[in-house]
Design a protein around this motif. Sequence first.
Motif, mmCIF file in Angstrom:
data_model
loop_
_atom_site.group_PDB
_atom_site.id
_atom_site.type_symbol
_atom_site.label_atom_id
_atom_site.label_comp_id
_atom_site.label_asym_id
_atom_site.label_seq_id
_atom_site.Cartn_x
_atom_site.Cartn_y
_atom_site.Cartn_z
ATOM 1 N N ARG A 128 31.944 40.069 32.877
ATOM 2 C CA ARG A 128 32.597 39.138 33.809
ATOM 3 C C ARG A 128 31.928 39.150 35.181
ATOM 4 O O ARG A 128 32.185 38.262 35.997
ATOM 5 C CB ARG A 128 34.074 39.479 33.954
ATOM 6 N N VAL A 129 31.087 40.141 35.446
ATOM 7 C CA VAL A 129 30.370 40.167 36.726
ATOM 8 C C VAL A 129 29.395 39.002 36.744
ATOM 9 O O VAL A 129 28.503 38.906 35.910
ATOM 10 C CB VAL A 129 29.621 41.512 36.928
ATOM 11 N N GLN A 130 29.598 38.098 37.704
ATOM 12 C CA GLN A 130 28.673 36.983 37.873
ATOM 13 C C GLN A 130 27.547 37.350 38.816
ATOM 14 O O GLN A 130 26.423 36.908 38.646
ATOM 15 C CB GLN A 130 29.389 35.741 38.423
ATOM 16 N N ARG A 131 27.884 38.155 39.818
ATOM 17 C CA ARG A 131 26.883 38.502 40.824
ATOM 18 C C ARG A 131 27.346 39.721 41.606
ATOM 19 O O ARG A 131 28.490 39.774 42.046
ATOM 20 C CB ARG A 131 26.695 37.331 41.796
ATOM 21 N N LEU A 132 26.468 40.669 41.736
ATOM 22 C CA LEU A 132 26.704 41.769 42.659
ATOM 23 C C LEU A 132 26.273 41.237 44.017
ATOM 24 O O LEU A 132 25.092 40.942 44.228
ATOM 25 C CB LEU A 132 25.885 42.987 42.235
ATOM 26 N N ILE A 133 27.210 41.056 44.919
ATOM 27 C CA ILE A 133 26.908 40.407 46.194
ATOM 28 C C ILE A 133 26.315 41.391 47.184
ATOM 29 O O ILE A 133 25.250 41.156 47.743
ATOM 30 C CB ILE A 133 28.169 39.735 46.776
#
Length: 169
Positions: free
Chosen positions: A88-93
């Motif tokens: 579910r991680v789309q992006r580590l910001i």
Amino acid sequence: MSSSTETRLQQLGIALPKPHAGAAMYVPWVKTGNLLFTSGQLPLKDGRLKATGLLGEHLDLAEGQEAARWCAVNLLSQLRAALGDLDRVQRLIKITVFVAAANGFNDHHLVANGASELLADVFGFKGDHARSAVGVAGLPMNAPVEIEAVVEFANANSWEGLAEFSNGY
């Protein structure tokens, strides 16, 4: 069937530990919208600090990088607990890496690479992130490194997670 992120963890030989509960008056993570903010993660392995002390006095660069890597392992454990599935991680910001260091130690950014490299290995391009590496005089429990993160996740529901983690209060 395991997720692609879980498969990568297996390929890297990483078994995520049970996520640690907050050690004081805070929760391990908070969701708002489709963002997840984690509390600081220490380099814990089997419930104990992997290392203690100051970089440049008690620990060398390689030991600091290993400590940062363990912080990232614990961060991944919290992300899985919060999201149910690391895919579910789309992006580590962004990650912020705090490095407890002796006066004159200037390689905070290289210590932080221990975490950044692991996160890139686990998430691929979704693991590319902004980062701050900050030198501090000391950290909780004499830990050498602490890491926190901001993550964007998929399938956000505005009501999801509002009361998921109460930490008893």
